[in-house]
Design a protein around this motif. Structure first.
Motif, mmCIF file in Angstrom:
data_model
loop_
_atom_site.group_PDB
_atom_site.id
_atom_site.type_symbol
_atom_site.label_atom_id
_atom_site.label_comp_id
_atom_site.label_asym_id
_atom_site.label_seq_id
_atom_site.Cartn_x
_atom_site.Cartn_y
_atom_site.Cartn_z
ATOM 1 N N UNK A 124 0.812 -1.210 0.000
ATOM 2 C CA UNK A 124 0.000 0.000 0.000
ATOM 3 C C UNK A 124 0.843 1.256 0.000
ATOM 4 N N UNK A 125 1.951 1.236 0.766
ATOM 5 C CA UNK A 125 2.833 2.409 0.820
ATOM 6 C C UNK A 125 3.501 2.655 -0.534
ATOM 7 N N UNK A 126 4.034 1.595 -1.153
ATOM 8 C CA UNK A 126 4.711 1.745 -2.431
ATOM 9 C C UNK A 126 3.765 2.234 -3.527
ATOM 10 N N UNK A 127 2.589 1.616 -3.601
ATOM 11 C CA UNK A 127 1.636 1.997 -4.641
ATOM 12 C C UNK A 127 1.063 3.382 -4.382
ATOM 13 N N UNK A 128 0.884 3.722 -3.100
ATOM 14 C CA UNK A 128 0.411 5.062 -2.784
ATOM 15 C C UNK A 128 1.434 6.127 -3.162
ATOM 16 N N UNK A 129 2.714 5.850 -2.897
ATOM 17 C CA UNK A 129 3.765 6.779 -3.303
ATOM 18 C C UNK A 129 3.763 6.981 -4.810
ATOM 19 N N UNK A 130 3.596 5.886 -5.548
ATOM 20 C CA UNK A 130 3.588 5.991 -6.999
ATOM 21 C C UNK A 130 2.375 6.753 -7.489
ATOM 22 N N UNK A 131 1.207 6.423 -6.971
ATOM 23 C CA UNK A 131 -0.035 6.986 -7.494
ATOM 24 C C UNK A 131 -0.200 8.466 -7.172
ATOM 25 N N UNK A 132 0.234 8.892 -5.988
ATOM 26 C CA UNK A 132 -0.048 10.259 -5.545
ATOM 27 C C UNK A 132 1.182 11.165 -5.487
ATOM 28 N N UNK A 133 2.370 10.601 -5.319
ATOM 29 C CA UNK A 133 3.535 11.435 -5.039
ATOM 30 C C UNK A 133 4.721 11.156 -5.963
ATOM 31 N N UNK A 134 4.525 10.420 -7.046
ATOM 32 C CA UNK A 134 5.626 10.124 -7.946
ATOM 33 C C UNK A 134 6.163 11.403 -8.597
ATOM 34 N N UNK A 135 7.478 11.469 -8.751
ATOM 35 C CA UNK A 135 8.086 12.634 -9.399
ATOM 36 C C UNK A 135 7.799 12.666 -10.891
ATOM 37 N N UNK A 136 7.490 11.509 -11.455
ATOM 38 C CA UNK A 136 7.176 11.428 -12.885
ATOM 39 C C UNK A 136 5.680 11.621 -13.094
ATOM 40 N N UNK A 137 5.315 12.550 -13.945
ATOM 41 C CA UNK A 137 3.904 12.783 -14.229
ATOM 42 C C UNK A 137 3.231 11.549 -14.823
ATOM 43 N N UNK A 138 3.992 10.786 -15.597
ATOM 44 C CA UNK A 138 3.417 9.612 -16.245
ATOM 45 C C UNK A 138 3.083 8.499 -15.251
ATOM 46 N N UNK A 139 3.803 8.453 -14.133
ATOM 47 C CA UNK A 139 3.570 7.411 -13.131
ATOM 48 C C UNK A 139 2.614 7.847 -12.030
ATOM 49 N N UNK A 140 2.254 9.119 -11.998
ATOM 50 C CA UNK A 140 1.339 9.614 -10.969
ATOM 51 C C UNK A 140 -0.092 9.304 -11.421
ATOM 52 N N UNK A 141 -0.506 8.059 -11.174
ATOM 53 C CA UNK A 141 -1.764 7.552 -11.714
ATOM 54 C C UNK A 141 -2.977 8.307 -11.198
ATOM 55 N N UNK A 142 -2.902 8.879 -10.013
ATOM 56 C CA UNK A 142 -4.041 9.609 -9.465
ATOM 57 C C UNK A 142 -4.409 10.799 -10.349
ATOM 58 N N UNK A 143 -3.405 11.416 -10.997
ATOM 59 C CA UNK A 143 -3.681 12.559 -11.867
ATOM 60 C C UNK A 143 -4.305 12.126 -13.179
ATOM 61 N N UNK A 144 -4.099 10.856 -13.540
ATOM 62 C CA UNK A 144 -4.670 10.343 -14.795
ATOM 63 C C UNK A 144 -6.012 9.658 -14.572
ATOM 64 N N UNK A 145 -6.347 9.383 -13.308
ATOM 65 C CA UNK A 145 -7.648 8.794 -12.987
ATOM 66 C C UNK A 145 -7.801 7.349 -13.389
ATOM 67 N N UNK A 146 -6.723 6.581 -13.427
ATOM 68 C CA UNK A 146 -6.804 5.160 -13.797
ATOM 69 C C UNK A 146 -7.122 4.336 -12.541
ATOM 70 N N UNK A 147 -8.389 3.912 -12.386
ATOM 71 C CA UNK A 147 -8.788 3.268 -11.134
ATOM 72 C C UNK A 147 -8.395 1.807 -10.999
ATOM 73 N N UNK A 148 -7.884 1.199 -12.074
ATOM 74 C CA UNK A 148 -7.525 -0.216 -12.005
ATOM 75 C C UNK A 148 -6.329 -0.475 -11.093
ATOM 76 N N UNK A 149 -5.711 0.588 -10.585
ATOM 77 C CA UNK A 149 -4.659 0.404 -9.594
ATOM 78 C C UNK A 149 -5.178 -0.364 -8.383
ATOM 79 N N UNK A 150 -6.452 -0.165 -8.036
ATOM 80 C CA UNK A 150 -7.024 -0.869 -6.891
ATOM 81 C C UNK A 150 -6.998 -2.379 -7.111
ATOM 82 N N UNK A 151 -7.312 -2.814 -8.322
ATOM 83 C CA UNK A 151 -7.281 -4.248 -8.621
ATOM 84 C C UNK A 151 -5.848 -4.761 -8.638
#
Length: 441
Positions: free
Chosen positions: A231-258
């Motif tokens: 959860x910590x690793x995926x949360x860091x990637x989704x919300x706080x990644x330095x790369x815009x392409x990896x910051x999934x929260x900004x792209x709204x891709x909900x399949x991260x939950x699955x």
């Protein structure tokens, strides 16, 4: 049954599953009740008789389908809980007080109560009685939606009335039952393993130390650690990644939950931990990464829809199996155990857990008398119990397996009916009373 008939029937059933939550919102009729009823009607069709629905004939399939259904539900409830859990803060321990009480007091008492009835009244061997108690002890995150919290609260709410309704749903009753269902599906596993070790024979005092050290402490710790790490690793990637392409929260891709669900479960199982606990811990940690972000609602929405599909499948097949002979081994012993669990054992165990040395009802985590009754009574049994029995019978030859399947299935149906009829009016009455108290206070 032809392929076209299967598509047609499941299409109609899916339409029913979509409409039911709204149609039954204000009446004492839950969607699981209707879905089981539809399944029973489908089971009466002549074409349904061509397919065997005996659980013993499909142990692996039943295990995996019910397993995945519970996993999806655990991810959903973990994302939905708004209260933080920081074990370093005493305030969090107090806010979660009803949950700890239900887990550490109510669940062991429920296992003990069912096991004693099974051994003393039903004449089961001690190991089988313990297995039955462990299988029926956990409350269910799948079928308990009427008494659980709703979608997660986020900062992007446009409708004040919608926000007020969701905040009302985060009361101590719904929170306690939701968190209990999220945690006790994994915590029941040590007792299932204990029963299987006893059934296998040769269980000694030395084995008790191994069970306590590995099946209770070790596997629980590994499951929680893997879940928190994922959860910590995926949360860091989704919300706080330095790369815009990896910051999934900004792209709204909900399949991260699955993806998080599968990664946490698979990782925990690979190292020997409890995967159910890992998924719930992962969801809680992922939610904590950015609690108010709208991406939380997007992830919860996709998990909720998948959960609805899986629940539809399980309940329809359960209803069909009931009219195809699933209950043919049910006798007075099974009926007695089911009714005793739903009407006496769980309510009494839950009441003892939350009423002895209770917190002040005006404090967070405190319950008044009416709320204590609701928390004690609404311990819904469901898909988790079916999974545990399928898991147990897949790993050991369990005596009286057919009788156990009939008894567990009857218990689930009894819980669906009783709790489904009473949940809506009971929760509406408690919500109305809470509103009056807030208005006068």
């Amino acid at each position: 049954m032809t392929g076209a008939a299967v598509y047609f029937l499941f299409g109609l059933s899916l339409l029913l599953a979509i409409v039911l939550p709204q149609a039954t919102r204000r009446i004492a009729l839950s969607p699981p009740m209707v879905l089981v009823g539809v399944g029973m009607l489908l089971g009466l069709l002549p074409l349904a008789g061509d397919v065997s629905l005996e659980p013993q004939d499909h142990r692996d399939l039943v295990t995996h389908v019910t397993e995945f259904t519970v996993l999806v539900a655990l991810m959903g409830v973990g994302l939905a809980i708004d209260r933080t859990l920081d074990l370093r803060k005493r305030a969090c321990w107090r806010a979660w007080s009803p949950v700890w009480r239900l887990l550490l007091v109510a669940m062991p008492l429920t296992i003990l109560g069912v096991a004693l009835i099974g051994w003393w009244v039903a004449g089961l061997a001690p190991a089988v009685a313990l297995l039955l108690g462990a299988v029926l002890a956990p409350t269910d995150p799948v079928l308990a939606s009427d008494v659980q919290v709703g979608e997660p609260l986020t900062d992007d709410v446009d409708d004040p009335e919608d926000e007020a309704n969701r905040q009302q749903e985060d009361d101590d009753i719904r929170f306690s039952l939701t968190a209990e269902a999220g945690l006790n599906d994994g915590l029941a596993f040590p007792f299932v393993h204990l029963a299987l070790l006893m059934i296998a024979g040769g269980f000694t005092a030395l084995d008790a130390g191994t069970w306590l050290g590995w099946y209770v402490v070790g596997k629980i710790a590994l499951g929680v650690l893997v879940g928190l790490g994922a959860g910590w690793l995926l949360g860091r990637q989704a919300f706080h990644s330095r790369s815009d392409n990896l910051r999934l929260a900004d792209h709204g891709e909900p399949l991260l939950a699955l993806a998080a669900l599968l990664a946490a479960y698979g990782g925990a199982e690979l190292v020997g931990g409890y995967g159910f606990l890992a998924v719930f811990a992962c969801a809680m940690r992922l939610r904590a990464s950015h609690r108010g972000h709208s991406y939380q609602r997007a992830m919860h929405a996709v998990v909720e829809r998948l959960e609805r599909l899986m629940t539809l499948l399980v309940l329809l097949v359960l209803g069909m199996a009931m009219t195809q002979g699933l209950l043919k081994h049910l006798d007075w012993r099974g009926v007695l155990i089911a009714l005793a669990l739903v009407l006496v054992v769980r309510p009494l165990a839950g009441w003892i857990a939350v009423s002895v040395l209770p917190r002040d009802e005006r404090s967070e985590g405190g319950l008044d008398r009416g709320e204590m009754v609701a928390v004690a009574f609404f311990g819904v049994r469901g898909v988790g119990s079916l999974y545990y029995l399928a898991y147990a019978t897949s790993h050991e030859h369990v005596p009286e397996e057919s009788w156990l399947w009939s008894t567990v299935a009857f218990t689930v149906i009894a819980s669906v009916l009783l709790h489904g009829i009473t949940a809506t009016p009971a929760m509406a009455r408690l919500d109305k009373r809470r509103g009056r108290i807030s208005a006068t206070g």
